[in-house]
Motif scaffolding. Structure first.
Motif, mmCIF file in Angstrom:
data_model
loop_
_atom_site.group_PDB
_atom_site.id
_atom_site.type_symbol
_atom_site.label_atom_id
_atom_site.label_comp_id
_atom_site.label_asym_id
_atom_site.label_seq_id
_atom_site.Cartn_x
_atom_site.Cartn_y
_atom_site.Cartn_z
ATOM 1 N N PHE A 136 0.843 -1.189 0.000
ATOM 2 C CA PHE A 136 0.000 0.000 0.000
ATOM 3 C C PHE A 136 0.885 1.248 0.000
ATOM 4 C CE2 PHE A 136 -2.860 -3.225 1.463
ATOM 5 C CZ PHE A 136 -4.094 -2.851 0.932
ATOM 6 N N TYR A 137 0.452 2.229 -0.789
ATOM 7 C CA TYR A 137 1.195 3.490 -0.925
ATOM 8 C C TYR A 137 0.310 4.657 -0.491
ATOM 9 C CZ TYR A 137 4.499 0.846 -3.824
ATOM 10 O OH TYR A 137 5.410 -0.061 -4.282
ATOM 11 N N TRP A 138 0.959 5.627 0.126
ATOM 12 C CA TRP A 138 0.305 6.889 0.487
ATOM 13 C C TRP A 138 1.196 8.024 0.003
ATOM 14 C CZ3 TRP A 138 1.525 10.064 5.212
ATOM 15 C CH2 TRP A 138 0.708 11.190 5.291
ATOM 16 N N ASP A 139 0.669 8.775 -0.978
ATOM 17 C CA ASP A 139 1.455 9.851 -1.603
ATOM 18 C C ASP A 139 2.833 9.335 -2.026
ATOM 19 O OD1 ASP A 139 -0.589 11.645 -1.387
ATOM 20 O OD2 ASP A 139 0.136 12.559 0.463
ATOM 21 N N ARG A 140 2.809 8.161 -2.710
ATOM 22 C CA ARG A 140 3.980 7.521 -3.308
ATOM 23 C C ARG A 140 5.002 7.008 -2.295
ATOM 24 N NH1 ARG A 140 3.336 8.215 -8.602
ATOM 25 N NH2 ARG A 140 2.145 10.011 -9.338
ATOM 26 N N GLN A 141 4.598 6.877 -1.044
ATOM 27 C CA GLN A 141 5.460 6.291 -0.027
ATOM 28 C C GLN A 141 4.802 5.011 0.499
ATOM 29 O OE1 GLN A 141 6.264 9.144 3.026
ATOM 30 N NE2 GLN A 141 7.451 10.487 1.698
ATOM 31 N N VAL A 142 5.603 3.972 0.703
ATOM 32 C CA VAL A 142 5.080 2.710 1.203
ATOM 33 C C VAL A 142 4.635 2.895 2.651
ATOM 34 C CG1 VAL A 142 5.610 0.309 1.719
ATOM 35 C CG2 VAL A 142 6.552 1.376 -0.344
ATOM 36 N N VAL A 143 3.389 2.528 2.934
ATOM 37 C CA VAL A 143 2.870 2.637 4.301
ATOM 38 C C VAL A 143 2.649 1.262 4.923
ATOM 39 C CG1 VAL A 143 1.818 4.899 4.016
ATOM 40 C CG2 VAL A 143 0.526 2.863 3.385
ATOM 41 N N LEU A 151 -5.869 -2.322 4.198
ATOM 42 C CA LEU A 151 -5.002 -1.388 4.924
ATOM 43 C C LEU A 151 -5.852 -0.772 6.023
ATOM 44 C CD1 LEU A 151 -2.469 0.353 5.397
ATOM 45 C CD2 LEU A 151 -3.362 1.948 3.694
ATOM 46 N N LEU A 152 -5.483 -1.027 7.262
ATOM 47 C CA LEU A 152 -6.256 -0.554 8.405
ATOM 48 C C LEU A 152 -5.633 0.704 8.983
ATOM 49 C CD1 LEU A 152 -8.530 -0.968 10.506
ATOM 50 C CD2 LEU A 152 -6.914 -2.373 11.810
ATOM 51 N N VAL A 153 -6.447 1.765 9.062
ATOM 52 C CA VAL A 153 -6.037 3.006 9.719
ATOM 53 C C VAL A 153 -6.869 3.112 10.983
ATOM 54 C CG1 VAL A 153 -5.774 5.496 9.498
ATOM 55 C CG2 VAL A 153 -5.552 4.038 7.473
ATOM 56 N N PRO A 154 -6.306 2.785 12.173
ATOM 57 C CA PRO A 154 -7.129 2.654 13.388
ATOM 58 C C PRO A 154 -7.736 3.965 13.879
ATOM 59 C CG PRO A 154 -4.794 2.452 13.897
ATOM 60 C CD PRO A 154 -4.900 2.474 12.401
ATOM 61 N N ALA A 155 -7.031 5.066 13.777
ATOM 62 C CA ALA A 155 -7.542 6.349 14.271
ATOM 63 C C ALA A 155 -7.243 7.409 13.214
ATOM 64 C CB ALA A 155 -6.898 6.710 15.604
ATOM 65 N N VAL A 156 -8.165 7.554 12.283
ATOM 66 C CA VAL A 156 -7.918 8.442 11.161
ATOM 67 C C VAL A 156 -8.026 9.891 11.606
ATOM 68 C CG1 VAL A 156 -10.334 8.496 10.404
ATOM 69 C CG2 VAL A 156 -8.517 8.883 8.741
ATOM 70 N N GLY A 157 -7.161 10.732 11.045
ATOM 71 C CA GLY A 157 -7.178 12.163 11.314
ATOM 72 C C GLY A 157 -6.975 12.939 10.031
ATOM 73 N N GLY A 176 -4.902 12.285 1.594
ATOM 74 C CA GLY A 176 -3.879 12.129 0.555
ATOM 75 C C GLY A 176 -4.313 11.135 -0.499
ATOM 76 N N ASN A 177 -3.363 10.723 -1.333
ATOM 77 C CA ASN A 177 -3.603 9.793 -2.427
ATOM 78 C C ASN A 177 -3.089 8.413 -2.044
ATOM 79 O OD1 ASN A 177 -4.653 11.762 -4.373
ATOM 80 N ND2 ASN A 177 -2.585 12.592 -4.338
ATOM 81 N N TYR A 178 -3.952 7.408 -2.199
ATOM 82 C CA TYR A 178 -3.613 6.042 -1.836
ATOM 83 C C TYR A 178 -3.681 5.140 -3.069
ATOM 84 C CZ TYR A 178 -4.038 7.251 3.115
ATOM 85 O OH TYR A 178 -3.870 7.812 4.349
ATOM 86 N N SER A 179 -2.826 4.148 -3.086
ATOM 87 C CA SER A 179 -2.878 3.124 -4.125
ATOM 88 C C SER A 179 -2.279 1.848 -3.554
ATOM 89 C CB SER A 179 -2.106 3.550 -5.381
ATOM 90 O OG SER A 179 -0.712 3.513 -5.148
ATOM 91 N N CYS A 180 -2.482 0.739 -4.271
ATOM 92 C CA CYS A 180 -1.867 -0.506 -3.853
ATOM 93 C C CYS A 180 -1.266 -1.192 -5.066
ATOM 94 C CB CYS A 180 -2.862 -1.420 -3.145
ATOM 95 S SG CYS A 180 -4.000 -2.269 -4.237
ATOM 96 N N GLN A 181 -0.326 -2.049 -4.798
ATOM 97 C CA GLN A 181 0.342 -2.817 -5.847
ATOM 98 C C GLN A 181 0.351 -4.273 -5.417
ATOM 99 O OE1 GLN A 181 4.775 -2.837 -6.456
ATOM 100 N NE2 GLN A 181 4.219 -1.742 -8.322
ATOM 101 N N VAL A 182 0.049 -5.148 -6.358
ATOM 102 C CA VAL A 182 0.117 -6.577 -6.079
ATOM 103 C C VAL A 182 1.182 -7.190 -6.970
ATOM 104 C CG1 VAL A 182 -2.280 -6.761 -5.347
ATOM 105 C CG2 VAL A 182 -1.704 -7.070 -7.753
#
Length: 414
Positions: free
Chosen positions: A187-194, A203-209, A214-220
């Motif tokens: 999973f990527y967030w603004d072109r950085q691996v998260v 992709l679990l974000v437990p406490a979103v703020g 931003g921009n999210y994408s995934c690669q398989v």
């Protein structure tokens, strides 16, 4: 306000297999496509839309510089994007009988449905499905075959055969089905691996703020790296309701003099834009905007002031949040104004008294100087006739010195 967010990117949202960076999205999402479905092809890849070139059966086709193409003829279509190359081919058929498979990657464990269709969706009977020329099943009235769960051995060449009224038996063109092994997900967030590589599709974000916007994408990719796919970018915006509205200046009990200007400012510590501000005076709306300017206020401006901050989250218009500031008590006093008026009147009277005193002093000084001049004049010397502006006392003094009535003493003559 923290909330849990799960981003789930399904495999069918991904691009085509391999290292290809240009691919074609087909609508409806079945392949091979059929001409009677009114198929739309969309070219995806690097570069701008104007850099798109379409090909049909190896030749340039259609209007260039558009990423979408509505198919009007059967054939094999490709698209090219500058910087990302040529896409894999997509077939559009106009046959009497067509076997179709879903137009997305098939993973081990998935469920897939193969459908055998006649031109213009006419009735097909006695449909048989074949895998590598081996008959799998024959259906008298059905036209679909479901494979579940998919295994690697389900890969291969498929076709179908059906009985068409007035046409006897018809066999479809072969279709290749490829089943991929379990994939790793990044999973990527603004072109950085998260997160990743991992086996989970989530992709679990437990406490979103707000910072998670931003921009999210995934690669398989396969474990051996032979296949890689990247999703399109998903824009996620985290919005926050309104909270902690305040009014400045402080304190909340404010005393001002009549005639003075007052400016109140409303702000919020938490809340996503756009924010609107509404001012209330004694509970009634009086103005809009973050600033409330009161110029030359009077007693009528006394009372309580409060601002209401509002924002709207989402496009449906139903999620509206408000925050009320504490009330500010404004007291307008008039004693200061009256005192200022009295001071100004007193200053004016004092100025007039000083002016009169100056005028009186000048008059006395001139009178005293004239008497001194007369006292210094020698005896027996004829004195000049006093001017018409001389006083009667001056004329009497001249007459006394001469011992006779002076012709200039008009009072005596008359």
């Amino acid at each position: 306000m923290a909330r849990k967010v799960v981003l789930l990117l399904w495999a069918q949202t991904l691009g085509l297999a391999g290292t290809q960076t240009t691919w074609i999205i087909m609508q409806p999402p079945w392949m091979p496509a059929v001409l009677w479905d009114r198929v739309t092809l969309t070219c995806q890849g690097l570069g701008t839309t104007s850099a798109t070139t379409w090909y049909k059966d190896g030749r340039r086709w259609g209007q260039q510089g558009h990423d979408r193409l509505t198919v009007t003829e059967n054939g094999t279509y490709e698209c090219n994007r500058t910087g990302s190359g040529l896409s894999p081919p997509m077939r559009v058929l106009d046959d009497w009988l067509v076997l179709q498979v879903p137009a997305w990657p098939l993973l081990e464990g998935d469920t897939v449905t193969l459908r055998c269709r006649d031109q213009q969706n006419n009735l097909v009977t006695w449909v048989s499905f074949y895998h590598e020329e081996k008959q799998l099943v024959q259906l008298r009235n059905g036209t679909e075959l479901t494979l579940f769960p998919l295994k690697l051995h389900h890969s291969g060449c498929y076709c179908c055969k059906g009985w068409l009224k007035d046409r006897q038996w018809v066999v479809s063109a072969p279709v290749t089905v490829t089943v991929h092994a379990p994939l790793l997900h990044v999973f990527y967030w603004d072109r950085q691996v998260v997160e990743g590589p991992q086996g989970s599709l989530q992709l679990l974000v437990p406490a979103v703020g707000v910072s998670h916007s931003g921009n999210y994408s995934c690669q398989v990719c396969s474990k051996g790296g032979a296949m890689q796919k990247s999703s399109t970018w998903l824009r996620m915006t985290v919005c926050m309701p309104m909270a902690n509205a305040t009014i400045t200046p402080r304190p909340l009990a404010h005393e001002v003099r009549a005639g003075d200007p007052v400016t109140l400012h409303c702000s919020v510590q938490v809340g996503s834009a756009p924010v609107t501000f509404t001012w209330l005076h004694n509970g009634q709306e009086v103005a809009q905007g973050p600033l409330l300017e009161l110029r030359a206020i009077d007693v009528g401006h006394s009372g309580t002031y409060q601002c209401v901050a509002t924002n709207q989250l989402g496009q449906d218009g139903h999620h509206v949040f408000q925050a009320l500031s504490p009330e500010l008590a404004l007291m307008v006093t008039t004693w200061g104004h009256r005192w200022a008026v009295a001071v100004n009147v007193g200053r004016t009277l004092l100025f007039l008294l000083l002016l009169l005193a100056v005028i009186g002093g000048c008059h006395c000084w001139h009178h005293h100087a004239a008497r001194k001049l007369q006292d210094r004049a020698p005896m027996g010397v004829p004195q000049p006739c006093p001017t018409s502006g001389s006083t009667s006392d001056q004329r009497r003094a001249v007459r006394t010195q001469r011992g006779t009535v002076d012709p200039c003493d008009y009072d005596e003559v008359l």
